[in-house]
Design an enzyme around this catalytic site. Structure first.
Site, mmCIF file in Angstrom:
data_model
loop_
_atom_site.group_PDB
_atom_site.id
_atom_site.type_symbol
_atom_site.label_atom_id
_atom_site.label_comp_id
_atom_site.label_asym_id
_atom_site.label_seq_id
_atom_site.Cartn_x
_atom_site.Cartn_y
_atom_site.Cartn_z
ATOM 1 C CE LYS A 152 19.725 37.984 -11.021
ATOM 2 N NZ LYS A 152 20.981 37.356 -11.433
ATOM 3 C CE LYS A 264 25.015 31.289 -12.583
ATOM 4 N NZ LYS A 264 25.510 32.269 -11.631
HETATM 5 MG MG MG Z 1 25.195 36.443 -11.099
#
Ligand code: MG
Length: 336
Positions: A152, A264
């Protein structure tokens, strides 16, 4: 087909707090549902919303489940509105599960054989912790077999992150693929700097490993900026937050996006319509988790296996974030 419908909400605590640009996340909440058809075949489904990512809220999903009768039909399932994408996914995948075409949920099977480890042949991407902690964590994941890592970015000051990045590319083995996920947290200038850095290192032969892509560098509203950046740099960009639901996926495609799409399955919406879209447009898709249980994971990986191209790792390498999934889930299913 008619189905007996039952459902139950669940809560599970992350083994360790998950930190992203959206903030901290401690408890995952969702709904497990069971459909039993006329021939007593059982199909399991899971509704696992992430409202801050663009799906309905858990409350909206619960309200939908509560207003349904105990007996529902295919028609009920295929007419779930688009503003309830995780419900579309949960119900449709329970149907598919029960149909037996995945090799699970055989007739009258009340033993939950989905709890066996997944035998997917797709490579997995392992999620590294944010910040410097990544430098100490990767080795454990490597030993578990991960060769693609996600880190991240956009969590800390860019100068600091670039320093860690520099250390990281010289620490990780050369066969590693690295994904940098900004969760929309960069400015246009910062995104430029990240992309320029990756391009530049590569051009100078100073990049020992592969940067697979930078994920969602800018906020959703700045689609044009990302489209521009994707045409200006060699380093690939993947859209994630921008394509949370099928409607958004189609809109970005129509506006010219030909880069990578992170899908997703748990929140994107109807699996049958997703299949249709992917087949029709042959998009380059990466499949990713929404921190669901083994139930939605099985359905999501089924879709990933069907629809992945370019051997891209799936973002389901998250087991180490949870403790002891399987016993509580098994008990919950037995109670249903
Ligand atoms: Mg992502």
């Amino acid at each position: 087909m008619r189905y007996q419908f039952k459902f139950r909400p669940y809560q599970r605590r992350f083994g360790r707090t998950l930190t992203t640009n959206h903030g901290n996340w401690d408890i995952r909440e969702g709904i497990i549902l069971r459909l039993t058809d006329e021939t007593l075949r059982v199909g399991w489904g899971e509704i696992a919303p992430i409202s801050w990512f663009g799906s309905e809220t858990l409350e909206q999903a619960l309200d939908f489940c509560r207003q349904l009768p105990e007996e529902i039909t295919d028609n009920t399932i295929f007419s779930i509105p688009d503003d309830l994408p995780t419900c579309q996914f949960g119900f449709e995948s329970a149907c598919e599960w029960g149909s037996g075409k995945w090799g699970v949920g055989s007739k009258g099977d009340k033993e939950n054989n989905f709890l066996t480890p997944n035998s997917s042949l797709l490579p997995y991407s392992g999620l590294l912790p944010a910040g410097e902690a990544a430098l100490n964590q990767w080795e454990t994941l490597w030993q578990q077999g991960y060769r693609t890592f996600k880190w991240k970015i956009g969590v800390d000051a860019i100068a600091h992150e670039l320093e860690i990045f520099e250390l990281m590319i010289h620490t990780l083995p050369a066969s590693t693929k690295l994904r940098l996920d900004a969760n929309g947290g960069l400015t246009y200038e910062e995104a430029n700097l990240w992309l320029w850095t990756c391009d530049n290192l590569k051009a100078n032969g100073e990049l020992p490993l592969e940067i697979e892509f930078i994920e969602q560098p800018l906020p959703i509203e700045q689609f044009q900026g990302m489209l521009e950046l994707s045409m200006s740099y060699e380093t690939a960009i993947a859209l994630d937050e921008s394509v949370a639901t099928l409607g958004q996926l189609a809109a970005c495609y129509q506006q010219g996006w030909r880069g990578i799409f992170v899908i997703k399955p748990g929140i994107v919406g109807s699996p049958s319509r997703l299949r249709k879209f992917c087949h029709q447009h042959e998009i380059d898709a990466v499949f990713s988790s929404v921190f669901e249980t083994a139930i939605a994971r099985l359905a999501a990986l089924q879709l990933a296996a069907e629809l992945s191209r370019n051997n891209r790792a799936v973002g389901f390498g998250i087991d180490h974030f949870f403790e002891q999934e399987e016993t509580w889930l098994q008990s919950l299913c037995k109670e249903l």
